[in-house]
Design a protein around this motif. Structure first.
Motif, PDB file in Angstrom:
ATOM      1  N   ASP A   1      -1.292   8.378  19.615  1.00 14.54           N
ATOM      2  CA  ASP A   1      -2.232   9.281  19.923  1.00 14.54           C
ATOM      3  C   ASP A   1      -3.056   8.606  21.364  1.00 14.54           C
ATOM      4  O   ASP A   1      -2.678   7.555  21.251  1.00 14.54           O
ATOM      5  CB  ASP A   1      -3.076   9.380  18.659  1.00 14.54           C
ATOM      6  CG  ASP A   1      -4.102  10.622  18.902  1.00 14.54           C
ATOM      7  OD1 ASP A   1      -3.824  11.564  17.782  1.00 14.54           O
ATOM      8  OD2 ASP A   1      -5.023  10.787  19.850  1.00 14.54           O
TER       9      ASP A   1
ATOM     10  N   ARG B   1      -8.329   6.736  16.737  1.00 16.23           N
ATOM     11  CA  ARG B   1      -7.124   7.087  15.962  1.00 16.23           C
ATOM     12  C   ARG B   1      -5.929   5.835  15.888  1.00 16.23           C
ATOM     13  O   ARG B   1      -5.389   5.675  14.872  1.00 16.23           O
ATOM     14  CB  ARG B   1      -6.468   8.351  16.188  1.00 16.23           C
ATOM     15  CG  ARG B   1      -7.234   9.411  15.702  1.00 16.23           C
ATOM     16  CD  ARG B   1      -6.434  10.537  16.086  1.00 16.23           C
ATOM     17  NE  ARG B   1      -7.333  12.138  15.601  1.00 16.23           N
ATOM     18  CZ  ARG B   1      -7.066  13.141  16.252  1.00 16.23           C
ATOM     19  NH1 ARG B   1      -6.078  13.274  17.241  1.00 16.23           N
ATOM     20  NH2 ARG B   1      -7.586  14.130  16.072  1.00 16.23           N
TER      21      ARG B   1
ATOM     22  N   ARG C   1      -1.017  14.741  10.856  1.00 16.35           N
ATOM     23  CA  ARG C   1      -1.034  14.054   9.454  1.00 16.35           C
ATOM     24  C   ARG C   1      -0.088  14.783   8.191  1.00 16.35           C
ATOM     25  O   ARG C   1       0.420  14.260   7.481  1.00 16.35           O
ATOM     26  CB  ARG C   1      -2.530  13.925   8.881  1.00 16.35           C
ATOM     27  CG  ARG C   1      -3.241  12.766   9.627  1.00 16.35           C
ATOM     28  CD  ARG C   1      -4.785  13.079   9.722  1.00 16.35           C
ATOM     29  NE  ARG C   1      -5.248  12.198  10.611  1.00 16.35           N
ATOM     30  CZ  ARG C   1      -5.783  10.910  10.606  1.00 16.35           C
ATOM     31  NH1 ARG C   1      -5.946  10.564   9.462  1.00 16.35           N
ATOM     32  NH2 ARG C   1      -6.412  10.275  11.502  1.00 16.35           N
TER      33      ARG C   1
ATOM     34  N   VAL D   1      -0.677   4.514  13.714  1.00 17.20           N
ATOM     35  CA  VAL D   1      -0.805   5.243  14.753  1.00 17.20           C
ATOM     36  C   VAL D   1      -0.801   4.258  16.009  1.00 17.20           C
ATOM     37  O   VAL D   1      -1.791   3.533  15.949  1.00 17.20           O
ATOM     38  CB  VAL D   1      -2.284   6.163  14.739  1.00 17.20           C
ATOM     39  CG1 VAL D   1      -2.379   6.722  16.175  1.00 17.20           C
ATOM     40  CG2 VAL D   1      -2.093   7.109  13.435  1.00 17.20           C
TER      41      VAL D   1
ATOM     42  N   ALA E   1      -1.931  12.603  16.178  1.00 17.96           N
ATOM     43  CA  ALA E   1      -2.317  12.169  15.024  1.00 17.96           C
ATOM     44  C   ALA E   1      -3.566  13.094  14.522  1.00 17.96           C
ATOM     45  O   ALA E   1      -4.262  12.288  13.626  1.00 17.96           O
ATOM     46  CB  ALA E   1      -2.426  10.706  14.964  1.00 17.96           C
ATOM     47  N   GLY E   2      -3.740  14.243  14.691  1.00 15.85           N
ATOM     48  CA  GLY E   2      -4.863  15.059  14.106  1.00 15.85           C
ATOM     49  C   GLY E   2      -4.465  15.654  12.854  1.00 15.85           C
ATOM     50  O   GLY E   2      -3.328  14.824  12.272  1.00 15.85           O
ATOM     51  N   ASN E   3      -5.085  16.499  12.273  1.00 11.21           N
ATOM     52  CA  ASN E   3      -4.834  17.185  10.906  1.00 11.21           C
ATOM     53  C   ASN E   3      -3.381  17.546  10.883  1.00 11.21           C
ATOM     54  O   ASN E   3      -2.723  17.324   9.830  1.00 11.21           O
ATOM     55  CB  ASN E   3      -5.750  18.331  10.766  1.00 11.21           C
ATOM     56  CG  ASN E   3      -7.229  17.655  10.149  1.00 11.21           C
ATOM     57  OD1 ASN E   3      -7.190  16.972   9.534  1.00 11.21           O
ATOM     58  ND2 ASN E   3      -8.230  18.548  10.609  1.00 11.21           N
TER      59      ASN E   3
ATOM     60  N   ILE F   1      -1.401   6.802   8.902  1.00  6.52           N
ATOM     61  CA  ILE F   1      -1.593   7.929   8.139  1.00  6.52           C
ATOM     62  C   ILE F   1       0.066   8.338   7.569  1.00  6.52           C
ATOM     63  O   ILE F   1       1.159   7.782   8.146  1.00  6.52           O
ATOM     64  CB  ILE F   1      -1.437   9.077   9.329  1.00  6.52           C
ATOM     65  CG1 ILE F   1      -0.496   8.940  10.448  1.00  6.52           C
ATOM     66  CG2 ILE F   1      -2.715   9.085   9.868  1.00  6.52           C
ATOM     67  CD1 ILE F   1      -0.519  10.202  11.448  1.00  6.52           C
TER      68      ILE F   1
ATOM     69  N   ASP G   1      -6.134   8.576  21.406  1.00  9.42           N
ATOM     70  CA  ASP G   1      -7.747   8.615  21.115  1.00  9.42           C
ATOM     71  C   ASP G   1      -8.052   7.026  20.465  1.00  9.42           C
ATOM     72  O   ASP G   1      -7.308   6.748  19.196  1.00  9.42           O
ATOM     73  CB  ASP G   1      -8.214   9.707  19.871  1.00  9.42           C
ATOM     74  CG  ASP G   1      -9.469   9.601  19.480  1.00  9.42           C
ATOM     75  OD1 ASP G   1     -10.176   8.665  19.850  1.00  9.42           O
ATOM     76  OD2 ASP G   1      -9.925  10.485  18.653  1.00  9.42           O
TER      77      ASP G   1
ATOM     78  N   GLU H   1      -4.909   3.440  12.992  1.00 14.30           N
ATOM     79  CA  GLU H   1      -4.889   4.024  11.775  1.00 14.30           C
ATOM     80  C   GLU H   1      -3.835   4.142  10.793  1.00 14.30           C
ATOM     81  O   GLU H   1      -2.595   4.018  11.765  1.00 14.30           O
ATOM     82  CB  GLU H   1      -5.640   5.274  11.769  1.00 14.30           C
ATOM     83  CG  GLU H   1      -7.382   5.466  11.699  1.00 14.30           C
ATOM     84  CD  GLU H   1      -7.681   6.799  11.541  1.00 14.30           C
ATOM     85  OE1 GLU H   1      -7.908   7.210  10.372  1.00 14.30           O
ATOM     86  OE2 GLU H   1      -7.223   7.733  12.391  1.00 14.30           O
TER      87      GLU H   1
END
Lengths: 209, 209
Positions: free
Chosen positions: B116, B121, B96, B131, B91-93, B126, B118, B124
């Motif tokens: 994810d 994250r 997203r 996530v 679920a990084g840039n 998105i 992390d 969160e």
């Protein structure tokens, strides 16, 4: 075959070999056999040998390819042996993700500027690059000596942005916008279409495909 | 040729036709000629007619293809005629950006969950998708009936994530991580490699290519 007419599948494999060599593990590996290079890039060893034999004799029987020499040679073939400034148009999530990719420098590719039309984005810094006003694109392409651009704008903005890039002298566009672009023959457009890939995946994973 | 063995270039063109038909302008267009469909998808009209004739007779001489029927037929061929749940890992840039893409629904593709590892994250939201902890991936794939996954994790995390997806029963992976993946024959992996595309662009835009 000369290096002037590398067919698409070979071109992709060369890029794959370069990626493998750039990230070679262990980093001090001096020689790599075609079998091992093939294993790491998911190519048959025979194909690796055939691809590389077009460009000279790097392999030593029983020893393999000299990693540094092969890496340098492939980089030169792909014109990735010296720094190239790349610009990015469209500083949304996708643009940010691409700017933030830490591997560009290994290929001598440097995203030197990002552009957007959204005032809320202009002036922001993404991955160490300042987002500039797209209206200044033409002069900046000139100043930066950029030949290639990455286009990460929404579909409806893609053709106008491409027209602007082409007018500014850009010779190659990597298009992530989900729409085909019209461009003169002198400009190379490559499309990365996530939807096309997903459609293919949908077909290929369905019963009976 | 049956629909069981559509070659790769045809598959990509079919996806392109579908994209064009999904976004047809004007939206109430009833018929489209092969010339026009070709122009909009940058294919020769002859190729359009050949591709589509494999799957039946949609064209009416002098009238063209019925847009709704053709769209429905291509969607069915690509197994995009009914909703498919897709999951996303990473679920990084980039993740997203893909979740936020507004066009999925036109293809009956729905990104129903993002995962994810992390902790920052996890939880969160998105693009309307929460996530989730990647450790719950296996049970969630089952619950969601997902067959395809999009992998947007860093290179070093890609193979472990792919192994997890495969163990969970995922049959197709769209891999954005800059590394090849090992997978059993029963699983389809398609790679989207930005670096490969840029390397090809570098070669093709260089003098003499």
């Amino acid at each position: 075959m000369t290096s002037r007419s590398i067919p698409e599948p070979t071109l992709k494999r060369l890029a794959g070999y370069l990626r493998c060599l750039n990230e070679i593990d262990p980093p001090d590996l001096e020689f790599i056999a075609s079998e091992e290079l093939g294993r790491r890039t998911q190519c048959p060893a025979e194909l690796v040998r055939r691809d590389l034999s077009y460009f000279g004799e790097f392999g030593r029987r029983g020893v393999g390819y000299n990693v540094a020499l092969l890496r340098q040679t492939i980089a030169k073939i792909l014109h990735l042996n010296q720094r190239q400034n790349v610009i990015l148009v469209g500083a949304g999530n996708l643009g940010r993700a691409l700017v933030a990719y830490p591997g560009w420098h290994q290929y001598n590719l440097v995203i030197v500027a990002a552009f957007d039309t959204d005032p809320a984005r202009i002036g922001e810094e993404i991955g160490g690059v300042r987002v500039e006003d797209a209206s200044r694109l033409s002069e900046r392409v000139d100043e930066l000596g950029a030949r290639m651009a990455i286009l990460t704008v929404p579909a409806q903005a893609a053709q106008p942005a491409a027209d602007q890039l082409i007018a500014a002298g850009i010779k190659g566009i990597l298009n992530f916008a989900p729409t085909p672009l019209e461009a003169p023959r002198s400009v190379v457009v490559r499309n990365v279409s996530v939807i096309t890939e997903m459609a293919a995946l949908s077909y290929l994973t369905s019963e009976g495909a």
